[in-house]
Design an enzyme around this catalytic site. Sequence first.
Site, mmCIF file in Angstrom:
data_model
loop_
_atom_site.group_PDB
_atom_site.id
_atom_site.type_symbol
_atom_site.label_atom_id
_atom_site.label_comp_id
_atom_site.label_asym_id
_atom_site.label_seq_id
_atom_site.Cartn_x
_atom_site.Cartn_y
_atom_site.Cartn_z
ATOM 1 N N GLN A 12 0.833 -1.217 0.000
ATOM 2 C CA GLN A 12 0.000 0.000 0.000
ATOM 3 C C GLN A 12 0.863 1.261 0.000
ATOM 4 O O GLN A 12 0.752 2.136 -0.878
ATOM 5 C CB GLN A 12 -0.911 0.024 1.244
ATOM 6 N N SER A 89 3.758 -7.438 7.549
ATOM 7 C CA SER A 89 3.166 -6.297 8.255
ATOM 8 C C SER A 89 1.870 -6.636 8.975
ATOM 9 O O SER A 89 1.222 -5.738 9.510
ATOM 10 C CB SER A 89 2.932 -5.157 7.259
ATOM 11 N N SER A 130 6.509 1.729 13.641
ATOM 12 C CA SER A 130 5.058 1.563 13.808
ATOM 13 C C SER A 130 4.580 1.915 15.205
ATOM 14 O O SER A 130 5.260 1.632 16.209
ATOM 15 C CB SER A 130 4.699 0.108 13.512
ATOM 16 N N GLU A 132 2.530 0.254 16.618
ATOM 17 C CA GLU A 132 2.401 -1.044 17.270
ATOM 18 C C GLU A 132 3.504 -1.236 18.329
ATOM 19 O O GLU A 132 3.340 -2.016 19.257
ATOM 20 C CB GLU A 132 2.452 -2.146 16.203
ATOM 21 N N TYR A 153 5.259 -9.040 15.746
ATOM 22 C CA TYR A 153 5.450 -7.924 14.804
ATOM 23 C C TYR A 153 5.964 -6.691 15.542
ATOM 24 O O TYR A 153 6.944 -6.055 15.118
ATOM 25 C CB TYR A 153 4.124 -7.621 14.101
HETATM 26 P P1 NAP Z 1 1.964 -3.914 3.027
HETATM 27 O O1 NAP Z 1 0.879 -3.401 2.147
HETATM 28 O O2 NAP Z 1 1.768 -5.190 3.764
HETATM 29 O O3 NAP Z 1 3.303 -4.020 2.126
HETATM 30 C C1 NAP Z 1 4.425 -4.717 2.600
HETATM 31 C C2 NAP Z 1 5.459 -4.776 1.483
HETATM 32 O O4 NAP Z 1 6.620 -5.496 1.946
HETATM 33 C C3 NAP Z 1 4.978 -5.509 0.230
HETATM 34 O O5 NAP Z 1 5.501 -4.836 -0.897
HETATM 35 C C4 NAP Z 1 5.626 -6.875 0.378
HETATM 36 O O6 NAP Z 1 5.830 -7.546 -0.845
HETATM 37 C C5 NAP Z 1 6.958 -6.468 0.970
HETATM 38 N N1 NAP Z 1 7.680 -7.556 1.630
HETATM 39 C C6 NAP Z 1 7.230 -8.410 2.561
HETATM 40 N N2 NAP Z 1 8.204 -9.260 2.938
HETATM 41 C C7 NAP Z 1 9.295 -8.934 2.192
HETATM 42 C C8 NAP Z 1 10.616 -9.451 2.106
HETATM 43 N N3 NAP Z 1 11.017 -10.490 2.874
HETATM 44 N N4 NAP Z 1 11.479 -8.877 1.259
HETATM 45 C C9 NAP Z 1 11.093 -7.831 0.474
HETATM 46 N N5 NAP Z 1 9.848 -7.317 0.484
HETATM 47 C C10 NAP Z 1 8.964 -7.865 1.363
HETATM 48 O O7 NAP Z 1 2.344 -2.804 4.141
HETATM 49 P P2 NAP Z 1 2.036 -1.233 4.150
HETATM 50 O O8 NAP Z 1 0.729 -1.015 4.824
HETATM 51 O O9 NAP Z 1 2.290 -0.668 2.820
HETATM 52 O O10 NAP Z 1 3.149 -0.732 5.180
HETATM 53 C C11 NAP Z 1 4.457 -0.371 4.729
HETATM 54 C C12 NAP Z 1 5.418 -0.451 5.898
HETATM 55 O O11 NAP Z 1 4.970 0.421 6.940
HETATM 56 C C13 NAP Z 1 5.535 -1.826 6.529
HETATM 57 O O12 NAP Z 1 6.865 -1.972 7.000
HETATM 58 C C14 NAP Z 1 4.590 -1.762 7.725
HETATM 59 O O13 NAP Z 1 4.978 -2.679 8.719
HETATM 60 C C15 NAP Z 1 4.790 -0.321 8.144
HETATM 61 N N6 NAP Z 1 3.660 0.319 8.811
HETATM 62 C C16 NAP Z 1 2.430 0.305 8.234
HETATM 63 C C17 NAP Z 1 1.379 0.964 8.859
HETATM 64 C C18 NAP Z 1 0.002 0.995 8.263
HETATM 65 O O14 NAP Z 1 -0.942 1.346 8.967
HETATM 66 N N7 NAP Z 1 -0.149 0.696 6.971
HETATM 67 C C19 NAP Z 1 1.599 1.645 10.095
HETATM 68 C C20 NAP Z 1 2.892 1.635 10.618
HETATM 69 C C21 NAP Z 1 3.923 0.986 9.974
HETATM 70 P P3 NAP Z 1 4.646 -8.441 -1.534
HETATM 71 O O15 NAP Z 1 3.731 -7.456 -2.221
HETATM 72 O O16 NAP Z 1 5.387 -9.316 -2.445
HETATM 73 O O17 NAP Z 1 3.948 -9.159 -0.418
HETATM 74 O O1 G4F Z 2 -6.388 -3.736 10.840
HETATM 75 P P1 G4F Z 2 -5.566 -4.463 11.828
HETATM 76 O O2 G4F Z 2 -5.135 -5.834 11.489
HETATM 77 O O3 G4F Z 2 -4.328 -3.496 12.138
HETATM 78 P P2 G4F Z 2 -3.287 -3.429 13.358
HETATM 79 O O4 G4F Z 2 -3.204 -4.691 14.107
HETATM 80 O O5 G4F Z 2 -3.617 -2.200 14.159
HETATM 81 O O6 G4F Z 2 -1.907 -3.222 12.585
HETATM 82 C C1 G4F Z 2 -1.796 -2.281 11.521
HETATM 83 O O7 G4F Z 2 -1.399 -1.034 12.056
HETATM 84 C C2 G4F Z 2 -0.080 -1.021 12.653
HETATM 85 C C3 G4F Z 2 0.153 0.407 13.179
HETATM 86 O O8 G4F Z 2 -0.344 0.519 14.478
HETATM 87 C C4 G4F Z 2 0.931 -1.392 11.592
HETATM 88 F F1 G4F Z 2 2.190 -1.314 12.106
HETATM 89 C C5 G4F Z 2 0.635 -2.802 11.092
HETATM 90 O O9 G4F Z 2 1.564 -3.125 10.065
HETATM 91 C C6 G4F Z 2 -0.778 -2.824 10.517
HETATM 92 O O10 G4F Z 2 -0.788 -2.006 9.364
HETATM 93 O O11 G4F Z 2 -6.343 -4.543 13.231
HETATM 94 C C7 G4F Z 2 -6.853 -3.396 13.871
HETATM 95 C C8 G4F Z 2 -7.717 -3.825 15.052
HETATM 96 C C9 G4F Z 2 -7.043 -4.839 15.980
HETATM 97 O O12 G4F Z 2 -7.249 -4.460 17.306
HETATM 98 C C10 G4F Z 2 -7.759 -6.144 15.685
HETATM 99 O O13 G4F Z 2 -7.821 -7.035 16.805
HETATM 100 O O14 G4F Z 2 -8.878 -4.482 14.530
HETATM 101 C C11 G4F Z 2 -9.126 -5.632 15.316
HETATM 102 N N1 G4F Z 2 -9.925 -6.583 14.514
HETATM 103 C C12 G4F Z 2 -11.195 -6.993 14.825
HETATM 104 N N2 G4F Z 2 -11.603 -7.882 13.910
HETATM 105 C C13 G4F Z 2 -9.534 -7.206 13.399
HETATM 106 C C14 G4F Z 2 -10.592 -8.027 13.005
HETATM 107 N N3 G4F Z 2 -8.386 -7.128 12.672
HETATM 108 C C15 G4F Z 2 -8.303 -7.882 11.540
HETATM 109 N N4 G4F Z 2 -7.180 -7.791 10.778
HETATM 110 N N5 G4F Z 2 -9.313 -8.710 11.133
HETATM 111 C C16 G4F Z 2 -10.479 -8.828 11.834
HETATM 112 O O15 G4F Z 2 -11.373 -9.592 11.478
#
Ligand code: NAP
Ligand code: G4F
Length: 343
Positions: A12, A89, A130, A132, A153
């Site tokens: 994303q 992630s 994060s 998290e 994570y």
């Molecule tokens: P995402 O949609 O899950 O994308 C993760 C990316 O990492 C994908 O391109 C995936 O490739 C790649 N990847 C996974 N394992 C890998 C490996 N071993 N080597 C190389 N590439 C690998 O995550 P996102 O939401 O864009 O988040 C981007 C980053 O921000 C992540 O590090 C996540 O933990 C961090 N983050 C996200 C949030 C959030 O709310 N979105 C908040 C805080 C931090 P594939 O497409 O091939 O799977």
């Molecule tokens: O959408 P989630 O899976 O996101 P979560 O666990 O907050 O993690 C995301 O945000 C982090 C930043 O704080 C990133 F670092 C991480 O990579 C990721 O992008 O869950 C959000 C909440 C949780 O409390 C979970 O228990 O939603 C609750 N939930 C309730 N029902 C669910 C569900 N989560 C998921 N995935 N699926 C459910 O059915």
Amino acid sequence: MRRALITGVTGQDGSYLAELLLAKGYEVHGVIRRASTFNTARIDHLYRDPHEDDSRLHLHYGDLTDGVRLVQLMRQIDPDEVYNLAAQSHVRVSFDEPEHTGNTTGLGSMRLLEAVRMSGVECRYYQASSSEMFGATPPPQDESTPFHPRSPYGVAKVYAYWATRNYREAYGLFAVNGILFNHESPRRGETFVTRKITRAVARIKAGLDEHVYLGNLDAVRDWGYAPEYAEGMWRMLQADAPDDYVLATGGAISVREFMESAFAHAGLDWEAHVRFDERYLRPSEVDALRGDPSKAERELGWKATVDASRLAEIMVDADVEALTHEGRPWIDRPDLPGWPGAR
Ligand code: NAP
Ligand code: G4F
């Protein structure tokens, strides 16, 4: 022309960041994993045939578990900016695959930092840290809030956070941690809760599904809009000095409230369609995240403008549209045989 290297470019955030940097005139190099199926749906609209003269997006096979390849890519690309967005992630999945998550999300970041150092390339480095990491520490959370991770994570992200700070202190690398709170979009992975809900709303509205199964509805999150967060990442690397920043909206709502907004926007009553499944519960939960982004606003001029209710509307509208108009596979492909449906 400035050159950027993005790991996780197919995710994303990687897709929004690549868009942003290309619009700013960068040459963008993305690292993608070899897969048996196409995994570039989120960036296909940015990709041009490499034989074309004006192609500024270049894709390279690589993996955060392969340190030698990372050194090679650093030397070959010689980037000005490196954005490490790659990770396993998904928090719930990290309980199933803790070792893999530690290897990619934690150690993988150290491998990339070491590749930067060993290559001798002069560049700035962004680590996708994060909220998290705060885990059990109550909100509001800011840059000085103690970490108490509640998942493999979160533990891996704490390791990567400190690795980044250590390379800044030990080697003088311009290395920053963006401590980002949850940010979502129509490109959000389908198994994160916001997208799972908005996708279900669209399918229920269209008569394709009747129910969606969820876990803990009481968890509270600070949900923002992903494209705005990509801008914040870039600003961190343009600062005069390296530092760590929280990006968040400053507001927070529960999963239940997000769900109510999403169903109401489509004219549906959520209580008729939402069911509980305990397999979506986590062995240890993060109850509440709400960030204090004042440092980013003060020093980077960054501020989120989309709140969680508006975000729910944006995502529902996109999922409804995706069901109506074909050809946007990063949104939904219910027509494909074997599509797993609501997970
Ligand atoms: P995402 O949609 O899950 O994308 C993760 C990316 O990492 C994908 O391109 C995936 O490739 C790649 N990847 C996974 N394992 C890998 C490996 N071993 N080597 C190389 N590439 C690998 O995550 P996102 O939401 O864009 O988040 C981007 C980053 O921000 C992540 O590090 C996540 O933990 C961090 N983050 C996200 C949030 C959030 O709310 N979105 C908040 C805080 C931090 P594939 O497409 O091939 O799977
Ligand atoms: O959408 P989630 O899976 O996101 P979560 O666990 O907050 O993690 C995301 O945000 C982090 C930043 O704080 C990133 F670092 C991480 O990579 C990721 O992008 O869950 C959000 C909440 C949780 O409390 C979970 O228990 O939603 C609750 N939930 C309730 N029902 C669910 C569900 N989560 C998921 N995935 N699926 C459910 O059915």
